[in-house]
Write a protein that holds these residues in place. Structure first.
Motif, PDB file in Angstrom:
ATOM      1  N   UNK A 119     -12.479  -1.559  -0.565  1.00 52.83           N
ATOM      2  CA  UNK A 119     -11.540  -2.110  -1.531  1.00 52.83           C
ATOM      3  C   UNK A 119     -10.665  -3.170  -0.870  1.00 52.83           C
ATOM      4  N   UNK A 120     -10.290  -4.122  -1.678  1.00 52.51           N
ATOM      5  CA  UNK A 120      -9.322  -5.124  -1.220  1.00 52.51           C
ATOM      6  C   UNK A 120      -7.908  -4.771  -1.670  1.00 52.51           C
ATOM      7  N   UNK A 121      -7.780  -3.591  -2.291  1.00 56.07           N
ATOM      8  CA  UNK A 121      -6.485  -3.154  -2.779  1.00 56.07           C
ATOM      9  C   UNK A 121      -5.635  -2.624  -1.624  1.00 56.07           C
ATOM     10  N   UNK A 122      -4.382  -3.013  -1.591  1.00 52.92           N
ATOM     11  CA  UNK A 122      -3.470  -2.501  -0.579  1.00 52.92           C
ATOM     12  C   UNK A 122      -3.162  -1.029  -0.856  1.00 52.92           C
ATOM     13  N   UNK A 123      -3.265  -0.219   0.196  1.00 54.41           N
ATOM     14  CA  UNK A 123      -2.967   1.213   0.091  1.00 54.41           C
ATOM     15  C   UNK A 123      -3.776   1.884  -1.025  1.00 54.41           C
ATOM     16  N   UNK A 124      -5.045   1.551  -1.095  1.00 54.87           N
ATOM     17  CA  UNK A 124      -5.899   2.144  -2.114  1.00 54.87           C
ATOM     18  C   UNK A 124      -6.455   3.498  -1.649  1.00 54.87           C
ATOM     19  N   UNK A 125      -6.903   4.285  -2.610  1.00 56.15           N
ATOM     20  CA  UNK A 125      -7.483   5.574  -2.261  1.00 56.15           C
ATOM     21  C   UNK A 125      -8.185   6.209  -3.446  1.00 56.15           C
ATOM     22  N   UNK A 126      -9.003   7.245  -3.140  1.00 54.73           N
ATOM     23  CA  UNK A 126      -9.739   7.970  -4.181  1.00 54.73           C
ATOM     24  C   UNK A 126      -9.601   9.473  -3.935  1.00 54.73           C
ATOM     25  N   UNK A 127      -9.246  10.192  -5.032  1.00 54.74           N
ATOM     26  CA  UNK A 127      -9.203  11.652  -4.994  1.00 54.74           C
ATOM     27  C   UNK A 127     -10.537  12.238  -5.479  1.00 54.74           C
TER      28      UNK A 127
END
Length: 220
Positions: free
Chosen positions: A154-162
């Motif tokens: 991802x290019x998203x800052x502080x991204x994540x997946x639960x």
């Protein structure tokens, strides 16, 4: 006088004949005894010969048994190997229509809500044994122990997946940082009963690269 001489000659003649007869009888008896002696000797010799032959045969049998013993073992091993091969041949490999429960899909999309389920990329379900994954949610078709893994780009800052099980948060893949492209991955092992659901949700707003992936498989 003449009669006396004749009598003397007669006695002498009888005596001589008697001596010869005795001698002849003695010789005859001696020969007979000698014949019996020879027969006994021959019988003893034959018995000794048979004993010697029996001993030699036993010795040769022992030698032959020692020679054949390794060959017999080899035959037994070969027979056991053949039996093992036959047993192995009876084990049928999995056919293409014998599906193991599990799936792998690539992920895509941008998500602004943490309550949104992350979708699989269209036409990018690589495997779906048991048909438990519908493109968004995996619904357990068979109770057991399952392993789930998610990897994100991802290019998203502080991204994540639960990773969720029903309404329970299991594990979080958190990329963090603020370079242009971040990566993270996480796994979870969980027991599922039939009907339990496993799915993904974003940690916060998230934009996924198309090479992100979600995998689940029944391990026991």
């Amino acid at each position: 006088m003449f009669h006396i001489l004749n009598f003397v000659w007669f006695v002498a003649f009888v005596f001589i004949i008697g001596v010869k007869g005795s001698a002849s009888l003695a010789v005859s008896n001696s020969s007979e005894e000698y014949g019996y002696y020879n027969i006994y000797n021959k019988i003893d010799s034959m018995q000794k010969a048979f004993q010697t032959l029996e001993t030699n045969v036993q010795r040769k049998n022992n030698m032959l048994r020692q020679i054949l013993q390794p060959i017999t073992k080899m035959d037994d091993n070969i027979e056991m190997s053949d039996q093992s091969s036959q047993v192995t041949k009876t084990v049928q490999p999995l056919q293409k229509n014998d599906t193991a429960v599990g799936f792998t899909t690539k992920l895509s999309g941008s998500y602004s809500s943490t309550s949104s389920n992350i979708r699989g990329r269209e036409n990018s379900i690589l495997y779906n044994g048991g048909n438990g994954y519908n493109g968004t949610v995996f619904t357990c078709p068979s109770s057991g122990l399952y392993l789930f893994h998610v990897s994100l780009l991802s290019s998203t800052t502080s991204g994540g997946i639960w990773i969720y099980k029903n309404t329970q948060q299991l594990t979080l893949a958190y990329s963090g940082g603020d370079p242009q492209n971040n990566g993270a991955s996480v796994s979870a092992v969980v027991w599922l009963d039939v009907g339990d659901q496993v799915y993904l949700r974003p940690y916060r707003s998230l934009s996924l690269d198309g090479n992100s992936a979600f995998t689940g498989v029944k391990v026991n």
